[in-house]
Structure formats: structure tokens, C-alpha cells
Design a protein around this motif. Structure first.
Motif, PDB file in Angstrom:
ATOM      1  N   PHE A 185      50.599  12.164 -29.255  1.00 56.76           N
ATOM      2  CA  PHE A 185      51.210  12.995 -28.057  1.00 56.76           C
ATOM      3  C   PHE A 185      52.396  12.132 -27.646  1.00 56.76           C
ATOM      4  O   PHE A 185      53.574  12.536 -27.172  1.00 56.76           O
ATOM      5  CB  PHE A 185      50.205  13.213 -26.931  1.00 56.76           C
ATOM      6  N   ILE A 218      40.382  16.043 -27.795  1.00 59.97           N
ATOM      7  CA  ILE A 218      39.247  16.478 -27.002  1.00 59.97           C
ATOM      8  C   ILE A 218      38.935  17.944 -26.604  1.00 59.97           C
ATOM      9  O   ILE A 218      39.371  18.882 -27.280  1.00 59.97           O
ATOM     10  CB  ILE A 218      39.544  15.584 -25.542  1.00 59.97           C
ATOM     11  N   ALA A 277      50.706  15.930 -13.259  1.00 57.09           N
ATOM     12  CA  ALA A 277      49.309  15.568 -13.968  1.00 57.09           C
ATOM     13  C   ALA A 277      48.619  15.220 -12.988  1.00 57.09           C
ATOM     14  O   ALA A 277      48.797  14.524 -11.678  1.00 57.09           O
ATOM     15  CB  ALA A 277      49.799  14.542 -14.856  1.00 57.09           C
ATOM     16  N   LYS A 328      63.338   8.337 -27.604  1.00 55.90           N
ATOM     17  CA  LYS A 328      64.035   7.270 -26.624  1.00 55.90           C
ATOM     18  C   LYS A 328      64.580   6.211 -27.756  1.00 55.90           C
ATOM     19  O   LYS A 328      64.201   5.093 -27.899  1.00 55.90           O
ATOM     20  CB  LYS A 328      63.052   6.682 -26.019  1.00 55.90           C
ATOM     21  N   VAL A 336      50.035  20.417 -15.258  1.00 56.28           N
ATOM     22  CA  VAL A 336      49.695  20.535 -16.742  1.00 56.28           C
ATOM     23  C   VAL A 336      48.461  19.850 -17.414  1.00 56.28           C
ATOM     24  O   VAL A 336      48.468  19.988 -18.442  1.00 56.28           O
ATOM     25  CB  VAL A 336      51.078  20.248 -17.451  1.00 56.28           C
TER      26      VAL A 336
HETATM   27  C1  LIG Z   1      36.602  11.144 -18.506  1.00 59.37           C
HETATM   28  C2  LIG Z   1      37.464  12.210 -18.946  1.00 59.37           C
HETATM   29  C3  LIG Z   1      37.395  13.191 -17.870  1.00 59.37           C
HETATM   30  C4  LIG Z   1      37.656  14.380 -18.340  1.00 59.37           C
HETATM   31  C5  LIG Z   1      38.570  15.449 -17.649  1.00 59.37           C
HETATM   32  C6  LIG Z   1      39.224  16.475 -18.446  1.00 59.37           C
HETATM   33  C7  LIG Z   1      40.281  17.380 -17.937  1.00 59.37           C
HETATM   34  C8  LIG Z   1      41.127  18.078 -18.914  1.00 59.37           C
HETATM   35  O1  LIG Z   1      40.188  19.088 -19.706  1.00 59.37           O
HETATM   36  C9  LIG Z   1      41.696  17.354 -19.869  1.00 59.37           C
HETATM   37  C10 LIG Z   1      43.157  17.591 -19.693  1.00 59.37           C
HETATM   38  O2  LIG Z   1      43.726  18.187 -19.084  1.00 59.37           O
HETATM   39  S1  LIG Z   1      44.014  16.800 -21.159  1.00 59.37           S
HETATM   40  C11 LIG Z   1      45.741  17.542 -20.668  1.00 59.37           C
HETATM   41  C12 LIG Z   1      45.977  18.764 -21.108  1.00 59.37           C
HETATM   42  N1  LIG Z   1      47.418  19.142 -20.880  1.00 59.37           N
HETATM   43  C13 LIG Z   1      48.061  18.861 -21.794  1.00 59.37           C
HETATM   44  O3  LIG Z   1      47.830  18.538 -23.043  1.00 59.37           O
HETATM   45  C14 LIG Z   1      49.649  19.414 -21.798  1.00 59.37           C
HETATM   46  C15 LIG Z   1      50.557  17.913 -22.131  1.00 59.37           C
HETATM   47  N2  LIG Z   1      52.004  18.273 -21.704  1.00 59.37           N
HETATM   48  C16 LIG Z   1      52.656  19.025 -22.508  1.00 59.37           C
HETATM   49  O4  LIG Z   1      52.471  19.683 -23.529  1.00 59.37           O
HETATM   50  C17 LIG Z   1      54.080  19.297 -22.076  1.00 59.37           C
HETATM   51  O5  LIG Z   1      54.636  18.036 -21.389  1.00 59.37           O
HETATM   52  C18 LIG Z   1      54.687  20.360 -21.406  1.00 59.37           C
HETATM   53  C19 LIG Z   1      54.593  21.624 -22.407  1.00 59.37           C
HETATM   54  C20 LIG Z   1      53.791  20.739 -20.208  1.00 59.37           C
HETATM   55  C21 LIG Z   1      56.234  20.163 -21.110  1.00 59.37           C
HETATM   56  O6  LIG Z   1      57.038  19.889 -22.202  1.00 59.37           O
HETATM   57  P1  LIG Z   1      58.534  19.342 -21.911  1.00 59.37           P
HETATM   58  O7  LIG Z   1      59.181  20.198 -20.881  1.00 59.37           O
HETATM   59  O8  LIG Z   1      58.829  19.313 -23.298  1.00 59.37           O
HETATM   60  O9  LIG Z   1      58.154  17.882 -21.241  1.00 59.37           O
HETATM   61  P2  LIG Z   1      57.627  16.542 -21.974  1.00 59.37           P
HETATM   62  O10 LIG Z   1      58.836  15.716 -22.483  1.00 59.37           O
HETATM   63  O11 LIG Z   1      56.360  17.152 -22.796  1.00 59.37           O
HETATM   64  O12 LIG Z   1      57.211  15.660 -20.650  1.00 59.37           O
HETATM   65  C22 LIG Z   1      57.785  14.810 -19.822  1.00 59.37           C
HETATM   66  C23 LIG Z   1      57.128  13.908 -19.347  1.00 59.37           C
HETATM   67  O13 LIG Z   1      55.928  14.105 -18.834  1.00 59.37           O
HETATM   68  C24 LIG Z   1      54.757  13.413 -19.410  1.00 59.37           C
HETATM   69  N3  LIG Z   1      53.588  14.250 -19.427  1.00 59.37           N
HETATM   70  C25 LIG Z   1      53.475  15.414 -19.792  1.00 59.37           C
HETATM   71  N4  LIG Z   1      52.068  15.969 -19.734  1.00 59.37           N
HETATM   72  C26 LIG Z   1      51.472  14.974 -19.298  1.00 59.37           C
HETATM   73  C27 LIG Z   1      49.893  14.560 -19.047  1.00 59.37           C
HETATM   74  N5  LIG Z   1      49.280  15.555 -18.854  1.00 59.37           N
HETATM   75  N6  LIG Z   1      49.863  13.325 -18.600  1.00 59.37           N
HETATM   76  C28 LIG Z   1      50.564  12.467 -18.637  1.00 59.37           C
HETATM   77  N7  LIG Z   1      51.823  12.540 -18.801  1.00 59.37           N
HETATM   78  C29 LIG Z   1      52.479  13.717 -19.307  1.00 59.37           C
HETATM   79  C30 LIG Z   1      55.234  13.312 -20.976  1.00 59.37           C
HETATM   80  O14 LIG Z   1      54.730  12.109 -21.399  1.00 59.37           O
HETATM   81  C31 LIG Z   1      56.772  12.984 -20.757  1.00 59.37           C
HETATM   82  O15 LIG Z   1      56.910  11.685 -20.272  1.00 59.37           O
HETATM   83  P3  LIG Z   1      58.156  10.632 -20.323  1.00 59.37           P
HETATM   84  O16 LIG Z   1      57.987   9.282 -19.843  1.00 59.37           O
HETATM   85  O17 LIG Z   1      59.261  11.397 -19.887  1.00 59.37           O
HETATM   86  O18 LIG Z   1      58.311  10.566 -21.917  1.00 59.37           O
END
Ligand SMILES: CCCCCCC[C@H](O)CC(=O)SCCNC(=O)CCNC(=O)[C@H](O)C(C)(C)COP(=O)([O-])OP(=O)([O-])OC[C@H]1O[C@@H](n2cnc3c(N)ncnc32)[C@H](O)[C@@H]1OP(=O)([O-])[O-]
Length: 731
Positions: A274, A129, A22, A282, A58
Motif C-alpha cells: 500500500f 486483514i 484516518a 515520489k 477512510v
Molecule cells: C489492532 C488492530 C485494530 C483493528 C481495527 C480495524 C479497523 C479497520 O477494520 C481496519 C481499517 O480500517 S484498514 C484501512 C482501510 N481503508 C483503506 O484501506 C483505505 C486506504 N486509502 C485509500 O485507499 C486511498 O487513500 C483513498 C482511495 C482513500 C484516496 O486515494 P487518493 O486520493 O489517491 O489518495 P492517496 O494518495 O491514496 O492518499 C493520500 C495520503 O493519505 C495516506 N492515507 C490514505 N489512507 C490512509 C490510511 N487509512 N491510513 C494512513 N494513511 C492513509 C496515503 O498514504 C497518502 O499519504 P502520502 O504521505 O501523501 O503518500
């Protein structure tokens, strides 16, 4: 953090922030530092950006949202800009997933190459968002408005192959290839080529002329599919800017859209969802066991007893999880029909390319129909899925006890009945548990697992692990009538009928629920699942209108208020959609049409009971439907039947299609404010009285409000348990 190296004149910057790379603040800082270093190093001719470990980044670090650190520079957009402006070719080398901000930095690169099994997408909408680092402006410039609207407003993940076919991915690296080595070769070959048209902000949107018609098409679709959700609509409006405004103006519109969405309660609810989805795995049974120390048993073969709607769906889940699946159905006709359905479904999955030929034949071979209990002697776990009758289930458990090997786990797919009572007829109560699937079992994401009083840590760990293997949102709950979901939901259903008695009609109630965000109202759902299902459950409990002795008041069962309207509907043969009439009528389609006959049934009922119908406001309707369910949710938490409020919310999101943008019933109560929720419940309790005990304010809710007002949802259990464990507590 990121790692930096120079190989053969190519700078390789690898994001190193496990588990998912991330783009946290410290990562952004180090990325920009290394980009500047590569840019100024004369020996470097091109730059590769990749991810270390499991995946390309990601996205943004979701934990940083709604915290001040998310605003600390450099932003992801600063990195995207630096990559695009670079005078040296920049190449994104994608393995694993490039999602959200991860794909946005890849869009800032001049070229993108990806492993064949990698996935790309902008799933921000699922967090309430939008892509906030230029993604709404760059993606339409590469893949066109129509595709970009589809990708961004629904947030899907897409294969590298699809990305390549749309021009997003410049080269797909076959399985087994080394993405880093390929990227270095690609980077060397790009040196000296013009970068002008590779900078996406320079080019225009190919199908910009169709913007109005595409906008109308997608707006119509999202308002149907994501009813009540703000983010898809704002996403579409911002993408529209890419076709009508300059790149810089489009970015400003993206920034404004992001502020609006980040400030909304919906984005908080979806980000909560999420993490909640991940939190439920857990699991813990305080003082007994938890997900870290209990070891699941290996399950190779599963038995499914009963091949009705539930049994078929469960068997498909087992086959998809790679289990040898014995299906027991003694009725030959039902067995033939069930097996035909399962094999037909496997074929549909194959045709839809959800599974390949090899997986399809493995699943077909793993399906073993049996017609007597002896056929289950080798299975490691059995899931009984017959009609909801304790007598029948006990008989089945006695038979299973005799034939199954001593190590086998015996599980029931009961939706309401006492697991301990079933366990009591076996000699292995430690091996008995509930696995409550939701219909259709192969489609619905929820598995509500029930631990019996004597279920062993190994049994609990095994059913939780099996849920994970089936890729279900699996929630562990305690044993009581209806467990968590159906126990709470009963009040939602009961209140809907009371509303009809008092003055509403089905469509009026359903419209309020549709406006709230449900895809279907309570009466539409009743018709879809069949009004006979509820009737049979009430009959099993001796509640139906026809089972009462003469002289029983129509609107009472014991000392409790009861509405017989649902019974009358069933008795008129209005079984729902399958009979083309239920709470609504259906004329050649699935569209529900209000039926004068139902209206008359309700009007006659009111007249017979001298009820003067009154106007019921949408606000009252919503509160009457949702607040008793929330109140019961607090009772469920107080009794330890659910361990956390997010367990309840996940049950409702994934089992009852509760709108995700509200977070679920418990999070919704927190958004409204617990004091406001309690006030309404207390007022209603005064009006309704003892015959409607579901309005009796929960002790836990009352205590939280009295002592903490509207505490953070993450603190509810801790605050309450601390107080409850004190010796002078009267809770
Ligand atoms: C002021 C604002 C500024 C704006 C800027 C905007 C930028 C942008 O447009 C916004 C984004 O990118 S929004 C993001 C857009 N992206 C998404 O929405 C993708 C979000 N992620 C996913 O959809 C899934 O994790 C995957 C499909 C990547 C993998 O699935 P899998 O293999 O089943 O694995 P899993 O079990 O899911 O995850 C394992 C561990 O990683 C953790 N974690 C994961 N992503 C994280 C993140 N981004 N972050 C933190 N943590 C994250 C998850 O919590 C877990 O932690 P735990 O403590 O072990 O429980």
C-alpha cells in the motif's frame, strides 16, 4: 483530532485529521470524548458524525498497524459501540470515501446519508486483514450475506447509489448539496423515532439460511481470483459467523481472525505494498532533480507511432487521460484495424458505464488518425510503439526530429533497447526518454519510465506526470538492457527452460508458481502472449537456434548456457494460445492441456544431449525461478537503475502480476531472510559456474548479509550507499 459544535440542538462531530481523516489514536480519543459530551448534554437531541476537509474517515490509520499504538484504547470498535448504544439518533454524513474503519463507524450510526459521488466499502482484505471493528458482523445484517461476502472478500469501493439500493445508505444527497446541512435536517427529523431496529447488532442476517451454498460459491471464486492469499478466506469464514452465531460470538470470531491475519507475513507484505504504491510517485534522481522541484511540461496533444497491439492500447490510455491523440500508421489496413479497435473499445467503456456519453464523444473526437509524419507536427509528446528493432526505431526518431516542434518530447515504448542510442540520432537528447507500457497497455497498471543519460528534469517530470494522469503505477528507472522489469525477468524465463532440460515438464513448473500465488504459470503466460514474441526478440539479438553458424553447440551462446527449447517450440509453429498450441495444447477453450508432443520434444532433446532427467522438487523449482531474479534486483539497485527495492516490487506487482500478498520479489526475499537467499544463490553458483552468471552472488546482497544479516528493507539502500561512499570502500 475532531471538531465539536452544536447547531440547532444537533451535535456535529467532524473528524479533522488530514489528508484522509484516518482514525489515528488521537482521533479515536477525541471522538469518544465528544460522543460522551453530546450524550450527556441535555440540549443535544441528536448527533451527526462527519469528516472535515476532503472526506469522511477512510479507515484505521494504516501507519499504526503492527505498532503498539494500534492497540491503545479507545479502539474503533469502542466508538462503533458508543454510536450504536447512544440514546440519541446518530447520523453518519458521508462525503468523499467511507472506507474500512470509516464505514464501520458509519455502520455503528443509526442512519447513514451520503453524497451521490461518494464511495463506500470495506477494503481491508487488500491490506491482508479483515474489517476488525464489527464490519464483518454488521454489513451482512444490512446488505445480506451474499453481497457482504462479495464486498468484504474482494474489498471493492461502491457508489453511494449502490449502497442505497442495498439499504446501506438511507438518503443520497445530490451533487452540489451540502452534506452537513442535509445531515442536520435529517437528524432533527429522526428525533423521537424508535432506534431498536436501527441498531444493526439487534437484527438478523436476511439470507442466513443460504450460508453454506454462499460460502461454497465465494470460497471457489476467491481461491481462483486471489490464489494463495489468506485474508479473503479468513474474511469469508468470519462473515459466516454472522449467520450462524450471536452478534457477540461473531465479534469474537472477527477478533480471532484479525489476530491470525495481523500475525501473518501476508498482511505485512500487503501493507508494505500500500505504501510502496504511493512511494513510487515520489521519484528522485539523486543530485539532479526530484518530484518536488521539477516542473512538468503541459501536454495537450500526444502522437502515437504504430497501431499494433501496443500502439492501440497506448492511444486508449492517452485518450482516457484527456489528450488529443494523433495515431500514425502508414499501412492503411493496419490503420483501419487499429482505429476500429480503439473506437470499439471506447464504445465498450460507454456501454459498461465506465464513461458517459459526453466522455465517449470527446474521446472519439480527440482521436486523429494520420498517415504521414507531418501529421505529428503539432504534438507535445510522441510515443513510438513499433517493432522492437533499434534500426527501425532510429529511423523513426530521425523523422520525428525533423517534423516535431522543438519543444516536443520524443519517447519510445521499447521494452529492452537503449534509450540513449535512440537519443543520439536526434538534436534534442534532453527531450528523449522511455515510456515502457505493458501489454495490454490500456489494462495493465504499470508504466516503467526510463530516464536517458541526458533526459532533462522537465522531460522526466513530464513523463511521470503523464503516467499519473493515465492513473498508472508509474515507476522511474535508469537505462540498461531490459531496464528493471525485463532485465530481471529474463532470468526467471531462462531458468524455467533449464528446469525443463534437467527433468521438469511445463505443468510441473507452472503448478509450483500457481501454488506460490501467480494467477498463471510461466509457460501459460508464454502461450498467452505468444511464443513468437520472445523468438523475434532473440532473433533481433542473433541468438536463435537457426541463426548460429554450423558447429555452434546447441546449448551455448558464446560462453553462456542457453536453452534452445523455446526456439524449437516456435519453429514447430507452436505460437501459443492463438495457434491453439504452444507449451500446452488448447481444445476449444483457454484451458491449457499438457501435450504429449511437447513432452516428446523435451524428451528427445534430453536424449540427444545425454541428460539424465532427475526429480526436481517444488522447493528447488521455486528457488531456481525466483532467486536469480532477486539477485539481479540487487545488481539493479547497486547500479542505481532502480532507486529503491519497492520500485522493483511495484514493477513486478503491476507489470508481471506478481502476487501482492508476497509483496514482490524483493520484499519476498526480505521475508525469507537475505542470509537464506544468499546461501541458496552461493550454492547454485558453485554448481552452475561462469556459464550462468545470473547465479553470481550480487555484491550488494553479499555485503548486506555479511554486515547486517537481514536488515529492514527500508534500510538497504541507506546502509549500502553509506558504505559505498566511504573512500576505502571496495564496493
Ligand atoms: C489492532 C488492530 C485494530 C483493528 C481495527 C480495524 C479497523 C479497520 O477494520 C481496519 C481499517 O480500517 S484498514 C484501512 C482501510 N481503508 C483503506 O484501506 C483505505 C486506504 N486509502 C485509500 O485507499 C486511498 O487513500 C483513498 C482511495 C482513500 C484516496 O486515494 P487518493 O486520493 O489517491 O489518495 P492517496 O494518495 O491514496 O492518499 C493520500 C495520503 O493519505 C495516506 N492515507 C490514505 N489512507 C490512509 C490510511 N487509512 N491510513 C494512513 N494513511 C492513509 C496515503 O498514504 C497518502 O499519504 P502520502 O504521505 O501523501 O503518500
Amino acid at each position: 483530532m475532531a471538531k465539536y459544535s452544536v447547531e440547532n440542538e444537533v451535535a456535529v462531530i467532524a473528524v479533522d485529521n488530514p489528508p484522509m481523516n484516518a482514525l489515528s489514536h488521537h482521533v479515536r480519543k477525541s471522538l469518544l470524548k465528544y460522543l460522551k459530551e453530546a450524550e450527556s448534554d441535555e440540549k443535544v437531541t441528536s448527533i451527526v458524525l462527519c469528516g472535515d476537509g476532503r472526506t469522511f474517515p477512510v479507515g484505521a490509520d494504516i501507519k499504526e498497524f503492527h505498532k503498539s499504538v494500534s492497540k491503545l484504547g479507545p479502539t474503533i470498535l469502542d466508538i462503533v459501540d458508543a454510536l450504536e448504544k447512544s440514546k440519541k439518533p446518530t447520523i453518519a454524513a458521508i462525503h468523499g470515501n467511507a472506507l474500512g474503519g470509516g464505514l464501520e463507524i458509519a455502520l455503528g450510526c443509526h442512519y447513514r446519508i451520503a453524497m451521490t459521488n461518494s464511495k463506500v466499502g470495506l477494503p481491508e482484505v487488500k491490506l491482508g486483514i479483515l474489517p476488525g471493528a464489527g464490519g464483518t458482523q454488521r454489513l451482512p445484517r444490512v446488505i445480506g450475506l451474499d453481497n457482504a461476502m462479495q464486498w468484504i472478500a474482494y474489498g471493492g469501493h461502491h457508489s453511494a447509489g449502490i449502497g442505497a439500493s442495498l439499504g446501506l445508505i438511507d438518503r443520497v444527497v445530490p451533487q452540489g448539496g451540502n452534506i452537513r446541512e442535509h445531515a442536520i435536517l435529517f437528524a432533527k427529523a429522526a428525533v423521537g423515532k424508535s432506534l431498536g431496529q436501527r441498531r444493526l447488532s439487534n437484527i438478523s442476517v436476511p439470507d442466513a439460511a443460504k450460508v453454506e451454498s454462499l460460502m461454497a460459491k465465494h470460497l471457489k471464486e476467491v481461491s481462483k481470483k486471489s490464489r494463495g492469499a489468506l485474508a479473503p478466506i479468513v474474511c469469508l469464514q468470519v462473515i459466516k459467523s454472522s449467520a450462524l452465531l450471536s452478534y457477540q460470538e461473531g465479534l469474537e470470531s472477527e477478533r480471532q481472525g484479525m489476530f491470525t491475519l495481523l500475525a501473518s507475513s501476508q498482511s505485512r507484505a500487503q501493507i508494505y505494498s500500500f505504501f510502496a504504491e504511493r512511494q513510487v510517485s515520489k521519484w528522485s534522481v539523486p543530485g539532479v532533480t526530484n518530484y518536488q522541484n521539477a516542473v512538468p511540461m503541459k501536454v495537450k496533444a500526444v502522437g502515437v507511432v504504430g497501431l499494433g497491439t501496443m500502439g492501440r492500447g497506448i492511444a486508449i490510455c492517452c485518450l482516457r487521460a484527456g489528450k488529443i491523440t494523433y495515431v500514425l500508421e502508414m499501412n492503411t489496413k493496419a490503420q483501419t484495424a487499429g482505429v476500429k479497435y480503439i473506437r470499439g473499445y471506447i464504445e465498450t467503456m460507454r456501454k459498461r458505464k465506465q464513461i458517459n456519453d459526453q466522455q465517449s464523444s470527446m474521446m472519439n473526437n480527440a482521436l486523429i488518425p494520420v498517415d504521414n509524419y507531418n501529421g505529428l507536427k503539432n504534438v507535445d509528446l510522441v510515443i513510438e510503439a513499433v517493432f522492437e528493432s533499434m534500426k527501425i526505431k532510429k529511423e523513426i526518431f530521425k523523422k520525428l526530429e525533423k517534423v516535431c516542434k522543438p519543444s516536443a518530447i520524443l519517447a519510445s515504448n521499447t521494452s529492452t533497447l537503449n534509450i540513449d542510442e535512440m537519443a543520439s540520432v536526434t538534436k534534442r537528447p534532453q527531450k528523449v526518454a522511455g515510456m515502457h507500457f505493458f501489454a495490454p497497455a490500456h489494462i495493465m497498471m504499470l508504466l516503467e519510465n526510463i530516464r536517458g543519460e541526458k533526459s532533462s528534469p522537465e522531460t522526466i517530470a513530464t513523463i511521470m506526470d503523464l503516467g499519473k494522469q493515465m492513473r498508472k503505477t508509474t515507476v522511474l528507472v535508469g537505462n540498461c538492457h531490459g531496464f528493471v522489469g525485463n532485465r530481471m525477468f529474463a532470468y526467471y524465463t531462462a531458468e524455467s527452460s533449464f528446469l525443463l532440460e534437467e527433468g521438469a515438464y511445463p505443468k510441473q513448473v507452472d503448478d509450483v508458481l500457481l501454488d506460490y500465488g501467480f494467477a498463471m504459470g510461466r509457460f501459460q503466460v508464454g502461450d498467452l502472449s505468444g511464443t513468437d514474441i520472445g523468438y523475434k526478440i532473440r532473433r533481433e539479438r542473433g541468438l536463435t537456434h537457426k541463426q548460429q553458424p554450423a558447429g555452434t553447440p546447441e546449448r551455448k551462446r558464446g560462453d553462456r548456457r542457453y536453452s534452445p527449447l523455446d526456439d524449437f517450440l516456435y519453429e514447430k509453429g507452436r505460437y501459443g494460445l492463438k495457434a491453439r498450441k504452444g507449451w500446452y495444447k488448447y481444445e476449444g477453450s483457454r484451458t491449457p492441456i499438457p501435450d504429449p508432443e511437447v513432452r516428446k520434444m523435451i524428451d528427445d532433446f534430453r536424449k540427444r544431449h545425454n541428460i539424465n532427467p532427475r526429480h526436481i522438487s517444488p522447493e528447488e523449482t521455486l528457488q531456481r525461478m525466483i532467486f536469480p531474479l532477486v539477485n539481479e534486483g540487487f545488481n539493479v539497485l547497486d547500479e542505481g537503475i532502480a532507486a529503491n527495492p519497492w520500485d522493483i516490487d511495484m514493477i513486478f506487482q503491476h507489470g508481471y502480476a506478481w502476487p501482492r500478498h508476497t509483496g514482490g520479489p524483493m520484499y519476498y526475499a526480505y521475508t525469507i531472510g537475505l542470509p537464506q537467499v544468499l546461501k541458496v544463490i552461493e550454492e547454485r553458483w558453485k554448481l552452475a559456474g561462469a556459464s550462468e552468471p545470473h547465479w553470481k552472488p550480487s555484491k550488494m546482497l553479499t555485503w548486506l548479509v555479511e554486515h547486517h544479516g537481514n536488515p529492514d528493507i527500508n534500510d538497504w539502500i541507506k546502509l549500502y550507499k553509506e558504505r559505498k561512499s566511504q573512500p576505502n570502500s571496495n564496493l
